[in-house]
Design a protein around this motif. Sequence first.
Motif, PDB file in Angstrom:
ATOM      1  N   ASP A 175      -9.780   6.489   3.596  1.00 10.98           N
ATOM      2  CA  ASP A 175      -9.278   7.624   4.370  1.00 10.98           C
ATOM      3  C   ASP A 175      -8.438   8.547   3.499  1.00 10.98           C
ATOM      4  O   ASP A 175      -7.244   8.750   3.729  1.00 10.98           O
ATOM      5  CB  ASP A 175      -8.483   7.151   5.580  1.00 10.98           C
ATOM      6  N   VAL A 176      -9.091   9.119   2.490  1.00  7.94           N
ATOM      7  CA  VAL A 176      -8.481  10.130   1.630  1.00  7.94           C
ATOM      8  C   VAL A 176      -9.196  11.449   1.893  1.00  7.94           C
ATOM      9  O   VAL A 176     -10.421  11.536   1.728  1.00  7.94           O
ATOM     10  CB  VAL A 176      -8.577   9.759   0.146  1.00  7.94           C
ATOM     11  N   VAL A 177      -8.454  12.464   2.313  1.00  6.63           N
ATOM     12  CA  VAL A 177      -9.025  13.764   2.640  1.00  6.63           C
ATOM     13  C   VAL A 177      -8.427  14.800   1.691  1.00  6.63           C
ATOM     14  O   VAL A 177      -7.203  14.959   1.617  1.00  6.63           O
ATOM     15  CB  VAL A 177      -8.736  14.155   4.101  1.00  6.63           C
ATOM     16  N   VAL A 178      -9.313  15.502   0.974  1.00  7.13           N
ATOM     17  CA  VAL A 178      -8.912  16.542   0.025  1.00  7.13           C
ATOM     18  C   VAL A 178      -9.582  17.836   0.469  1.00  7.13           C
ATOM     19  O   VAL A 178     -10.805  17.876   0.627  1.00  7.13           O
ATOM     20  CB  VAL A 178      -9.354  16.177  -1.409  1.00  7.13           C
ATOM     21  N   ARG A 179      -8.812  18.887   0.668  1.00 11.59           N
ATOM     22  CA  ARG A 179      -9.425  20.125   1.141  1.00 11.59           C
ATOM     23  C   ARG A 179      -8.622  21.330   0.675  1.00 11.59           C
ATOM     24  O   ARG A 179      -7.406  21.270   0.503  1.00 11.59           O
ATOM     25  CB  ARG A 179      -9.541  20.112   2.663  1.00 11.59           C
ATOM     26  N   GLY A 180      -9.345  22.422   0.466  1.00  9.25           N
ATOM     27  CA  GLY A 180      -8.698  23.677   0.093  1.00  9.25           C
ATOM     28  C   GLY A 180      -8.090  23.635  -1.288  1.00  9.25           C
ATOM     29  O   GLY A 180      -6.917  23.966  -1.457  1.00  9.25           O
TER      30      GLY A 180
ATOM     31  N   ARG B   3      -3.586  12.730   2.359  1.00 10.24           N
ATOM     32  CA  ARG B   3      -4.067  14.094   2.525  1.00 10.24           C
ATOM     33  C   ARG B   3      -3.577  14.950   1.352  1.00 10.24           C
ATOM     34  O   ARG B   3      -2.384  14.957   1.036  1.00 10.24           O
ATOM     35  CB  ARG B   3      -3.546  14.705   3.839  1.00 10.24           C
ATOM     36  N   ILE B   4      -4.518  15.667   0.723  1.00 13.09           N
ATOM     37  CA  ILE B   4      -4.190  16.604  -0.362  1.00 13.09           C
ATOM     38  C   ILE B   4      -4.783  17.944   0.050  1.00 13.09           C
ATOM     39  O   ILE B   4      -6.006  18.101   0.115  1.00 13.09           O
ATOM     40  CB  ILE B   4      -4.767  16.126  -1.706  1.00 13.09           C
ATOM     41  N   GLU B   5      -3.933  18.913   0.346  1.00 15.64           N
ATOM     42  CA  GLU B   5      -4.380  20.131   1.005  1.00 15.64           C
ATOM     43  C   GLU B   5      -3.821  21.383   0.332  1.00 15.64           C
ATOM     44  O   GLU B   5      -2.644  21.442  -0.025  1.00 15.64           O
ATOM     45  CB  GLU B   5      -3.926  20.121   2.478  1.00 15.64           C
ATOM     46  N   ASN B   6      -4.689  22.385   0.174  1.00 14.93           N
ATOM     47  CA  ASN B   6      -4.274  23.724  -0.253  1.00 14.93           C
ATOM     48  C   ASN B   6      -3.445  23.687  -1.536  1.00 14.93           C
ATOM     49  O   ASN B   6      -2.358  24.265  -1.607  1.00 14.93           O
ATOM     50  CB  ASN B   6      -3.482  24.416   0.868  1.00 14.93           C
TER      51      ASN B   6
ATOM     52  N   PRO C 222       0.820  -1.218   0.000  1.00 13.05           N
ATOM     53  CA  PRO C 222       0.000   0.000   0.000  1.00 13.05           C
ATOM     54  C   PRO C 222       0.847   1.258   0.000  1.00 13.05           C
ATOM     55  O   PRO C 222       1.976   1.281   0.511  1.00 13.05           O
ATOM     56  CB  PRO C 222      -0.805  -0.124   1.298  1.00 13.05           C
ATOM     57  N   THR C 223       0.318   2.296  -0.598  1.00 11.41           N
ATOM     58  CA  THR C 223       0.859   3.647  -0.445  1.00 11.41           C
ATOM     59  C   THR C 223       0.065   4.303   0.678  1.00 11.41           C
ATOM     60  O   THR C 223      -1.159   4.402   0.591  1.00 11.41           O
ATOM     61  CB  THR C 223       0.732   4.426  -1.761  1.00 11.41           C
ATOM     62  N   GLU C 224       0.748   4.746   1.723  1.00  9.60           N
ATOM     63  CA  GLU C 224       0.023   5.182   2.918  1.00  9.60           C
ATOM     64  C   GLU C 224       0.770   6.283   3.660  1.00  9.60           C
ATOM     65  O   GLU C 224       1.982   6.426   3.556  1.00  9.60           O
ATOM     66  CB  GLU C 224      -0.223   3.992   3.845  1.00  9.60           C
ATOM     67  N   HIS C 225      -0.033   7.074   4.365  1.00  5.21           N
ATOM     68  CA  HIS C 225       0.483   8.194   5.155  1.00  5.21           C
ATOM     69  C   HIS C 225       1.285   9.148   4.257  1.00  5.21           C
ATOM     70  O   HIS C 225       2.486   9.375   4.452  1.00  5.21           O
ATOM     71  CB  HIS C 225       1.329   7.705   6.330  1.00  5.21           C
ATOM     72  N   VAL C 226       0.586   9.697   3.276  1.00  7.14           N
ATOM     73  CA  VAL C 226       1.191  10.629   2.321  1.00  7.14           C
ATOM     74  C   VAL C 226       0.420  11.940   2.370  1.00  7.14           C
ATOM     75  O   VAL C 226      -0.817  11.949   2.341  1.00  7.14           O
ATOM     76  CB  VAL C 226       1.176  10.069   0.893  1.00  7.14           C
ATOM     77  N   THR C 227       1.126  13.062   2.415  1.00  3.65           N
ATOM     78  CA  THR C 227       0.526  14.392   2.366  1.00  3.65           C
ATOM     79  C   THR C 227       1.078  15.151   1.168  1.00  3.65           C
ATOM     80  O   THR C 227       2.299  15.199   0.971  1.00  3.65           O
ATOM     81  CB  THR C 227       0.811  15.184   3.649  1.00  3.65           C
ATOM     82  N   ILE C 228       0.176  15.729   0.388  1.00  2.00           N
ATOM     83  CA  ILE C 228       0.529  16.650  -0.698  1.00  2.00           C
ATOM     84  C   ILE C 228      -0.080  17.987  -0.330  1.00  2.00           C
ATOM     85  O   ILE C 228      -1.305  18.099  -0.212  1.00  2.00           O
ATOM     86  CB  ILE C 228      -0.020  16.163  -2.053  1.00  2.00           C
ATOM     87  N   ARG C 229       0.740  19.001  -0.126  1.00  2.00           N
ATOM     88  CA  ARG C 229       0.169  20.271   0.329  1.00  2.00           C
ATOM     89  C   ARG C 229       0.877  21.454  -0.326  1.00  2.00           C
ATOM     90  O   ARG C 229       2.056  21.400  -0.680  1.00  2.00           O
ATOM     91  CB  ARG C 229       0.261  20.392   1.851  1.00  2.00           C
TER      92      ARG C 229
END
Length: 492
Positions: free
Chosen positions: A338-343, A314-317, A259-266
């Motif tokens: 558990d994929v969260v996209v915001r901003g 997480r994909i943020e701002n 799995p690809t996991e615990h990744v943040t793109i911001r």
Amino acid sequence: MLSAFPAHAALTVNVTDHGARGDGTVLDNGAINRTIAAVSRAGGGTVVIPRGHYLCFSIRLLSHVSLRLAEGAVIEAADPARHAGKYDPPENNGEQLYQDFGHSHWHNSLIWGDGIENAAITGPGLIHGAGLTRDGPGARWAQQTGERPLSMHDMSAEEIAQLEPDIALMHGRGNKAIALRNARNIRLSGFRILKGGHFAILASGVDGLVIEDLAIDTERDGIDLDCVRNAQVANCRVNTPNDDAIVLKSSLALGRAIPTEHVTIRDCTVSGYDMGTMLDGSFRKTQDLAPDRDRVTGRIKLGTESNGGYRHIRIENCRFERCRGLALEMVDGGVMEDVVVRGIAMRDVTTAPFFLRLGDRRRGPEGTGMGAIRGISISGLDAEKIDHRFAATIAGLGSHAVEDVELKDIRLTYRGGGTAADAERRPAELADAYPEPSMFGILPAWGLWMRHARDVRIDGLHLETALADARPPILAENVAGLTVRRAPLWHA
């Protein structure tokens, strides 16, 4: 710039001390590799590439070494057709059935690291992949179902061969600017990449990865993170008109499903301006189509390869400019959750602003099962000038729904112009097709189209069209548990 690893500051060695010329004529990869090896033997440190033009074949990054490209330093990828040398050969990993050649090899790159730890590449210099190729053979999967986007359906065998040459033609050539495999604690920061080959950056099986403050302007993929964990991509600008800008994958390139996991793109910007015009500041828009004959790409995507699944993303701002929208795709088994996209801000969207697709290609070994998409949250997304053909899409299958999706505070503005005939269309299921927003053709709704979904919660949705559109703004087919707060608004 401070070292990404403070301990590396204890020893600093200039590549000119080991014979690098930096004149753009003499090959310098031998001198740079000698410097890296010497610093590694000494226990680690920083290798400095000073101002100059360094023509190179493969550079081998080692553990406990930071490679620092000074202001005015350019590492240029040599061309084996013009220069006396070649890139390191692609590894013999056996038959690579389930992903293409580019995903399956690392050593045939301008800079590569395999099994290394505590290493870095820092800027502010430039990596110029002038001698790299963007091409490579496709997957050798016998079934070949859904191997290419439907937009390529009418391409001839000769046209396909130009994009996917035979594997024998790849020996001696390089098709990645930076490639990392099975590495730990890696930092990439502060430099620029122009024309990075098939991948400007390919990281496979990396645990602990920070990519920050990069500017990438390239002819195919920008940043590909495959089977990685504990990764962050921050403050990067990636321009890729011909392919995806920042993409997470979970392929079988490492021999098993990971799995690809615990990744943040911001705080990143992705785009599809003419290649090279982001770095030079002209931001030209003359190219309309990517090589797949769909509109320019340049987006953030999860997929297409999904065998290992995705967790805690997480994909943020982030900002999308003149490119396809966000794509979350599961077609080769695995679970996305558990994929969260915001901003998210989007301008001049060349396909759907967001595209959630659960399909049934199952490119993988016997026993590969159906995948799942669940636990997706998209909030604070504002998109303008969207191609009128492609509504925001949530599309599962009759037997396997996309489930548990939250859409909150979404504002979408379309160009409009859909017809009454468009409203009557009922797209085919296309269960095993390659996933792209254009796969279904013009959609029967102009704002939001949902099919085969469960537990979709909408809390604030504003839809507009610049021109009148004869289709309904929203269409839900086989959607169970749809709830709406702050009733949707739409204006034409």
